[in-house]
Scaffold this active site. Structure first.
Site, short mmCIF file in Angstrom:
data_model
loop_
_atom_site.label_atom_id
_atom_site.label_comp_id
_atom_site.label_asym_id
_atom_site.label_seq_id
_atom_site.Cartn_x
_atom_site.Cartn_y
_atom_site.Cartn_z
N TYR A 104 44.23 45.49 53.11
CA TYR A 104 43.41 44.36 53.55
C TYR A 104 42.25 44.86 54.41
CZ TYR A 104 47.24 41.42 51.93
OH TYR A 104 48.19 40.82 51.17
N ASN A 127 43.65 32.88 46.31
CA ASN A 127 43.15 33.24 44.99
C ASN A 127 43.79 32.34 43.93
OD1 ASN A 127 42.49 34.50 42.54
ND2 ASN A 127 43.83 36.24 42.91
N CYS A 135 45.06 40.20 42.91
CA CYS A 135 45.43 40.22 44.32
C CYS A 135 46.70 41.02 44.57
CB CYS A 135 45.53 38.80 44.86
SG CYS A 135 46.58 37.71 43.89
N HIS A 136 47.46 41.30 43.51
CA HIS A 136 48.66 42.14 43.67
C HIS A 136 48.30 43.57 44.06
CE1 HIS A 136 47.51 42.53 39.40
NE2 HIS A 136 47.95 43.77 39.50
N GLU A 162 50.94 48.70 35.82
CA GLU A 162 49.60 49.28 35.76
C GLU A 162 49.60 50.80 35.93
OE1 GLU A 162 47.05 45.43 37.31
OE2 GLU A 162 47.32 47.11 38.67
#
Length: 182
Positions: A104, A127, A135-136, A162
């Site tokens: 963040y 979001n 946002c993950h 990912e």
């Protein structure tokens, strides 16, 4: 405002897609549907949802993403409400590459607001198009998985996916179990 709603089967459970034409307006998980409706009201005011099949321009990139083409989400057009600051945060989040994470604080610095990590966290939590605005990929300063509206298990699954780590469906409670009396 009238928007369309479709349901999308994913390894993370059923995903709700809210769209207007070929543009995604909201994406959330079935078990967080009340939150999605709250975000729609906050972003757009009064919204009427009509059931309709989502267009290929939205479904195909999601299918491709879950099949391992992580860049496919870049092809999804999104339109969100939100404040200019929130949209700035979401735009920056969308630039975090698949498999990578950013804290963040680093995200706040990247948008030129180094002291605004809490505000970035609040914007990230608001979001309306999770996964597509990834946002993950935003984590705590100590690399901890914190604050994902779809639950930390989904956040961990998405990050592992990912990175190409082999996974199956995320074990989630059934609809019956989710609504069973305690």
């Amino acid at each position: 405002m009238t928007l369309s709603l479709d349901r999308f089967a994913s390894p993370l459970g059923e995903i709700l897609l809210v769209f207007e034409g070929d543009t995604l307006r909201a994406l959330d998980f079935w078990d967080y549907e009340p939150r999605m409706h709250r975000l729609l009201r906050l972003h757009y005011g009064s919204v009427v949802l009509t059931e309709a099949p989502a267009p290929t321009a939205i479904r195909a990139p999601l299918d491709a993403f879950f099949a391992g083409d992580w860049a496919a989400l870049d092809r999804v057009a999104v339109a969100t409400g939100g404040t200019p600051f929130q949209r700035q945060v979401w735009s920056s989040v969308r630039r975090i590459r698949p498999g990578a994470t950013q804290s963040y604080g680093a995200l706040a610095a990247a948008i030129g607001r180094p002291g605004a990590s809490r505000a970035v966290g609040l914007a990230n939590g608001a979001n309306p198009v999770a996964i597509v605005v990834p946002c993950h990929r935003v984590i705590g300063a100590n690399s901890a998985l914190t604050g994902y509206g779809g639950g930390l298990a989904r956040k961990a699954w998405l990050l592992a996916h990912e990175k190409g780590e082999s996974q199956t469906q995320l074990p989630l409670p059934s609809l019956d179990a989710a609504y069973a009396p305690a």
